[in-house]
Design an enzyme around this catalytic site. Structure first.
Site, PDB file in Angstrom:
ATOM      1  N   ALA A   2      69.566-110.812  -3.882  1.00  0.00           N
ATOM      2  CA  ALA A   2      68.702-111.246  -4.963  1.00  0.00           C
ATOM      3  C   ALA A   2      69.311-109.723  -5.631  1.00  0.00           C
ATOM      4  O   ALA A   2      69.129-109.701  -6.572  1.00  0.00           O
ATOM      5  CB  ALA A   2      67.835-111.909  -5.316  1.00  0.00           C
ATOM      6  N   ASN A   7      61.852-112.715  -0.659  1.00  0.00           N
ATOM      7  CA  ASN A   7      62.134-112.034   0.273  1.00  0.00           C
ATOM      8  C   ASN A   7      62.799-110.620  -0.432  1.00  0.00           C
ATOM      9  O   ASN A   7      62.946-109.830   0.942  1.00  0.00           O
ATOM     10  CB  ASN A   7      63.879-112.914   0.463  1.00  0.00           C
ATOM     11  CG  ASN A   7      63.008-114.169   1.270  1.00  0.00           C
ATOM     12  OD1 ASN A   7      63.421-114.205   2.554  1.00  0.00           O
ATOM     13  ND2 ASN A   7      63.106-115.116   0.941  1.00  0.00           N
ATOM     14  N   HIS A  64      64.534-109.407 -11.517  1.00  0.00           N
ATOM     15  CA  HIS A  64      63.514-108.797 -11.017  1.00  0.00           C
ATOM     16  C   HIS A  64      63.874-107.252 -10.592  1.00  0.00           C
ATOM     17  O   HIS A  64      64.903-106.483 -11.305  1.00  0.00           O
ATOM     18  CB  HIS A  64      64.891-108.696  -9.398  1.00  0.00           C
ATOM     19  CG  HIS A  64      65.066-110.173  -8.989  1.00  0.00           C
ATOM     20  ND1 HIS A  64      63.105-110.758  -8.425  1.00  0.00           N
ATOM     21  CD2 HIS A  64      66.030-110.697  -8.818  1.00  0.00           C
ATOM     22  CE1 HIS A  64      63.569-112.082  -7.955  1.00  0.00           C
ATOM     23  NE2 HIS A  64      65.323-111.692  -8.290  1.00  0.00           N
TER      24      HIS A  64
HETATM   25  N1  LIG Z   1      67.751-111.925   0.295  1.00  0.00           N
HETATM   26  C1  LIG Z   1      67.096-112.701  -0.457  1.00  0.00           C
HETATM   27  O1  LIG Z   1      67.537-112.334  -1.822  1.00  0.00           O
HETATM   28  C2  LIG Z   1      66.891-113.978  -0.422  1.00  0.00           C
HETATM   29  C3  LIG Z   1      66.379-114.850   0.506  1.00  0.00           C
HETATM   30  N2  LIG Z   1      66.621-115.708   0.423  1.00  0.00           N
HETATM   31  C4  LIG Z   1      66.381-116.591   1.565  1.00  0.00           C
HETATM   32  O2  LIG Z   1      67.376-118.192   1.934  1.00  0.00           O
HETATM   33  C5  LIG Z   1      66.429-119.186   2.294  1.00  0.00           C
HETATM   34  C6  LIG Z   1      67.725-120.229   2.580  1.00  0.00           C
HETATM   35  O3  LIG Z   1      68.028-120.357   1.040  1.00  0.00           O
HETATM   36  P1  LIG Z   1      68.495-121.507  -0.214  1.00  0.00           P
HETATM   37  O4  LIG Z   1      70.070-121.999   0.807  1.00  0.00           O
HETATM   38  O5  LIG Z   1      68.353-121.239  -1.261  1.00  0.00           O
HETATM   39  O6  LIG Z   1      67.615-122.827   0.310  1.00  0.00           O
HETATM   40  P2  LIG Z   1      67.588-123.956   0.775  1.00  0.00           P
HETATM   41  O7  LIG Z   1      66.276-125.325   1.053  1.00  0.00           O
HETATM   42  O8  LIG Z   1      68.666-124.660  -0.182  1.00  0.00           O
HETATM   43  O9  LIG Z   1      68.473-124.417   2.106  1.00  0.00           O
HETATM   44  C7  LIG Z   1      67.956-124.145   3.148  1.00  0.00           C
HETATM   45  C8  LIG Z   1      68.893-125.148   4.360  1.00  0.00           C
HETATM   46  O10 LIG Z   1      68.094-124.538   5.472  1.00  0.00           O
HETATM   47  C9  LIG Z   1      68.104-125.550   6.584  1.00  0.00           C
HETATM   48  N3  LIG Z   1      67.121-125.458   7.377  1.00  0.00           N
HETATM   49  C10 LIG Z   1      66.225-125.148   7.397  1.00  0.00           C
HETATM   50  N4  LIG Z   1      64.875-124.564   8.048  1.00  0.00           N
HETATM   51  C11 LIG Z   1      66.127-124.795   9.602  1.00  0.00           C
HETATM   52  C12 LIG Z   1      66.064-123.697  10.640  1.00  0.00           C
HETATM   53  N5  LIG Z   1      65.019-123.596  11.344  1.00  0.00           N
HETATM   54  N6  LIG Z   1      67.268-124.529  11.030  1.00  0.00           N
HETATM   55  C13 LIG Z   1      68.110-123.803  10.394  1.00  0.00           C
HETATM   56  N7  LIG Z   1      68.583-124.315   8.892  1.00  0.00           N
HETATM   57  C14 LIG Z   1      67.155-124.915   8.538  1.00  0.00           C
HETATM   58  C15 LIG Z   1      67.926-126.415   5.558  1.00  0.00           C
HETATM   59  O11 LIG Z   1      68.224-127.887   5.865  1.00  0.00           O
HETATM   60  P3  LIG Z   1      66.870-129.363   5.704  1.00  0.00           P
HETATM   61  O12 LIG Z   1      67.298-129.242   3.961  1.00  0.00           O
HETATM   62  O13 LIG Z   1      67.891-130.280   6.638  1.00  0.00           O
HETATM   63  O14 LIG Z   1      65.331-128.636   5.421  1.00  0.00           O
HETATM   64  C16 LIG Z   1      68.851-126.493   4.497  1.00  0.00           C
HETATM   65  O15 LIG Z   1      70.405-127.034   5.098  1.00  0.00           O
HETATM   66  C17 LIG Z   1      65.978-118.604   2.052  1.00  0.00           C
HETATM   67  O16 LIG Z   1      64.291-119.584   3.035  1.00  0.00           O
HETATM   68  C18 LIG Z   1      65.149-118.213   1.588  1.00  0.00           C
HETATM   69  O17 LIG Z   1      64.647-117.422   2.900  1.00  0.00           O
HETATM   70  C19 LIG Z   1      66.638-116.709  -0.680  1.00  0.00           C
HETATM   71  C20 LIG Z   1      67.139-116.411  -1.754  1.00  0.00           C
HETATM   72  C21 LIG Z   1      67.352-114.882  -1.796  1.00  0.00           C
HETATM   73  O1  LIG Z   2      66.577-115.812  -5.164  1.00  0.00           O
HETATM   74  C1  LIG Z   2      66.462-114.790  -5.698  1.00  0.00           C
HETATM   75  O2  LIG Z   2      66.105-114.696  -6.952  1.00  0.00           O
HETATM   76  C2  LIG Z   2      64.963-114.085  -5.327  1.00  0.00           C
HETATM   77  C3  LIG Z   2      64.560-114.789  -4.002  1.00  0.00           C
HETATM   78  O3  LIG Z   2      64.285-115.179  -4.250  1.00  0.00           O
HETATM   79  C4  LIG Z   2      63.832-114.135  -2.871  1.00  0.00           C
HETATM   80  O4  LIG Z   2      63.126-112.501  -3.421  1.00  0.00           O
HETATM   81  O5  LIG Z   2      63.286-114.277  -1.715  1.00  0.00           O
END
Ligand SMILES: NC(=O)C1=CN([C@@H]2O[C@H](COP(=O)(O)OP(=O)(O)OC[C@H]3O[C@@H](n4cnc5c(N)ncnc54)[C@H](OP(=O)(O)O)[C@@H]3O)[C@@H](O)[C@H]2O)C=CC1
Ligand SMILES: O=C([O-])CC(=O)C(=O)O
Length: 266
Positions: free
Chosen positions: A123, A189, A219
């Site tokens: 992001a 993150n 951000h």
């Molecule tokens: N780098 C960046 O800028 C950002 C990073 N992120 C990261 O991305 C991740 C995902 O975001 P988002 O898609 O919005 O989250 P969501 O909660 O919408 O989706 C998460 C998905 O991952 C699945 N899941 C959870 N734990 C596991 C596991 N151990 N193994 C396999 N699948 C799993 C969930 O399944 P179920 O629903 O069945 O639990 C769901 O399908 C966030 O948790 C965060 O860590 C997010 C935003 C920004």
């Molecule tokens: O998606 C975003 O804006 C940022 C976020 O959630 C993260 O840093 O984990």
């Protein structure tokens, strides 16, 4: 044709599937979710990736790239084993690297498998500039994350306050990037990414703010060093499926996977 396993089928995973569904060079061969998430993931797969298998761990063969978009626990569970087997991995849950020893474990696993793990910018922008500036010596890096109150639901920001009734902007966290990523695994993150590219998890100062006056995930990074200085402000649209997550994260993951198969990468 590069065969991808996407770990996670939530807001990011399903948006990525949508963007990849007609890609001639990339095929989603597997979607990895916990057992209880399989029915929902199968419904998404039927629509967007009918040839993909929906499984609870990354298949041991036939996968060229793993893309993690699941959460911190998925790094130990799926990314480390894939790297050890020699499969390159693209990681969105960069905050997971705030756990002591995990960056080293990722490096060791990638060395064992003679492969590479790529942490996406997600992001945030200017990670290239920050990582380059580090070579000349960085003096200060400050990161501020500002999101609407609803984006902080289910987090420690709810302790002692009612997010829904906030009338003015409220600082919900101030401290190191390591602590921010630990306490806010789904919201900080970016704090971890900025710190890993720049001054490190313990030296990067982070402020997280719940602000009823914003609709976007805002951000801000201010960095200063031998290179000069920059100030960056991103005003990201959140994904409808998850207000914590910016749509740009999906495009950043898409860029990472497309760059692997393009003759000219940017
Ligand atoms: N780098 C960046 O800028 C950002 C990073 N992120 C990261 O991305 C991740 C995902 O975001 P988002 O898609 O919005 O989250 P969501 O909660 O919408 O989706 C998460 C998905 O991952 C699945 N899941 C959870 N734990 C596991 C596991 N151990 N193994 C396999 N699948 C799993 C969930 O399944 P179920 O629903 O069945 O639990 C769901 O399908 C966030 O948790 C965060 O860590 C997010 C935003 C920004
Ligand atoms: O998606 C975003 O804006 C940022 C976020 O959630 C993260 O840093 O984990």
């Amino acid at each position: 044709m590069e065969r991808i396993a996407i770990v996670g089928c939530g807001a990011i995973g399903s948006s990525l599937l949508e963007l990849l569904k007609d890609d001639a060079a990339l095929e989603v061969a597997a979607i990895v979710v916990p057992e209880e998430g399989m029915p929902a993931a199968r419904a998404v797969a039927q629509r967007l990736a009918p040839r993909a298998v929906v499984v609870s761990s990354v298949p041991l063969a036939g996968i060229d790239l793993v893309v993690e978009a699941a959460g911190h626990a998925a790094i130990e569970q799926h990314v480390l084993p894939a790297l050890r087997r020699g499969t390159p991995c693209v990681v969105a849950s960069v905050g997971a690297l705030s756990a002591q020893g995990l960056p080293e474990a990722l490096e060791r696993a990638a060395q064992t498998g003679k492969t590479q793990v790529q942490l996406i910018a997600g992001a945030i922008g200017a990670i290239d500039a920050l990582a380059a500036a580090r070579a000349g010596g960085l003096e200060t890096v400050r990161y501020t994350g500002r999101k609407p109150p609803r984006a902080w639901s289910g987090t420690p920001a709810e302790e002692g306050r009612n997010l829904a009734s906030l009338a003015t902007e409220t600082v919900i966290f101030e401290g190191s990037a390591r602590e921010a990523a630990r306490l806010y695994p789904k919201n900080a993150n970016v704090a971890a990414t900025v710190s890993l590219a720049g001054l490190g998890l313990d030296q990067t100062r982070v402020r997280l703010i719940a602000d009823p006056a914003v609709d976007e995930n805002v951000h801000q990074v201010e960095a200063e060093g031998a290179f000069g200085r920059f100030e960056l402000t991103m005003r990201n649209k959140p994904l409808a499926a998850n207000p914590k997550t910016s749509a740009l994260t999906v495009y950043s993951a898409l860029r990472a996977v497309r760059n692997r198969v393009r003759p000219l990468a940017i």
